[in-house]
Enzyme design. Structure first.
Site, PDB file in Angstrom:
ATOM      1  N   VAL A 152       0.927  -0.965  -0.043  1.00 31.02           N
ATOM      2  CA  VAL A 152       0.081   0.091   0.049  1.00 31.02           C
ATOM      3  C   VAL A 152       0.964   1.443  -0.027  1.00 31.02           C
ATOM      4  O   VAL A 152       0.860   2.156  -0.964  1.00 31.02           O
ATOM      5  CB  VAL A 152      -0.993  -0.155   1.333  1.00 31.02           C
ATOM      6  N   TYR A 153       1.838   1.206   0.890  1.00 32.54           N
ATOM      7  CA  TYR A 153       2.722   2.538   1.059  1.00 32.54           C
ATOM      8  C   TYR A 153       3.485   2.838  -0.165  1.00 32.54           C
ATOM      9  O   TYR A 153       3.570   3.825  -0.753  1.00 32.54           O
ATOM     10  CB  TYR A 153       3.696   2.236   2.062  1.00 32.54           C
TER      11      TYR A 153
END
Length: 242
Positions: A152-153
């Site tokens: 996600v990051y």
């Protein structure tokens, strides 16, 4: 004493701690007046007391659209111009995607991507009118390698790197430089969810950097001659590749 940013006004998001604070302190030392944007009013007030009128404390909730939109007007109200925007505020979501909370994903993507786009969008007309400006974005080493432990990051940083490189090509003709600094692991609040043992091992092995080292890279990029743009600087702990 050399003051390469004397007479310039900078705005830094996420400026109350971490890379944002280190960047602010470096710019202040270089002679800039710095608008510190953060939600932490107490921390901003403390910095205002410490640095005096060289600091403009602006309590802004970047995730609130109305509050976010006040960034440039409030800077101009107090300083009259904006020469540098360092879009630094960010959140971290690591671990397996299946274990991530969707609300946390939304919040992180909004701050890491949407807010950066909105901040840059809002300051561009002012910089275009003046025919000069610097836009710096805090990206990540994760933007250059599909790190499987933080999908996600990493995805948010891949997105923002594309944004930086495409906008740079649109606005260089106006005298505006756009670049990103992509640090590897840094001792900051983004690692607050790391297990203590993992953090300790990383520190002992030399696999983490200090925020001041990222700020040094930002300052190097900002102080190049105007005909030179460093579009992205990747910096990482020397032992990180081992």
């Amino acid at each position: 004493m050399s003051l390469p940013l004397k007479g310039q006004v900078a705005a830094i998001t996420g400026a109350a701690s971490g890379i944002g604070l280190a960047s602010a302190e470096a710019m202040l030392a270089a002679g800039a007046r710095v608008a510190l944007i953060d939600r932490d009013e107490a921390a901003l007030n403390k910095l205002h007391v410490q640095y005096g009128d060289a600091v403009i404390p602006l309590v802004i909730d970047l995730l609130d659209p109305k509050s976010c939109a006040t960034l440039l007007p409030r800077v101009l109200e107090q300083a009259g111009q904006l020469d540098i925007l360092h879009a630094n505020a960010g959140l971290y979501v690591g671990g397996d995607l299946v274990d991530s909370e969707t609300d946390a994903i939304d919040r992180m993507m909004n701050l890491n991507v949407n807010v950066v786009m909105k901040n840059v969008h809002d300051v561009l007309p002012h910089m275009i009118e003046r025919g000069t400006g610097d836009i710096m974005v805090t990206s990540s080493l994760a933007a250059h390698y599909p790190t499987p432990w933080e999908p996600v990051y990493a995805s948010s940083k891949w997105a923002i790197n594309c944004f930086v490189q495409t906008v740079r090509r649109q606005v260089f003709k106006h005298g505006i430089r756009v670049g990103s600094v992509s640090p590897g692991p840094v001792i900051s609040a983004l690692l607050s969810d790391w297990p203590e043992e993992k953090l300790r091992e990383a520190k002992e092995s030399g696999s983490l950097m200090e925020t001041s080292e990222v700020a040094d890279a930002v300052m190097y990029m900002l102080t190049r001659p105007r005909n030179v743009t460093i579009r992205d600087m990747i910096i990482m702990p020397s032992n990180f590749d081992l």
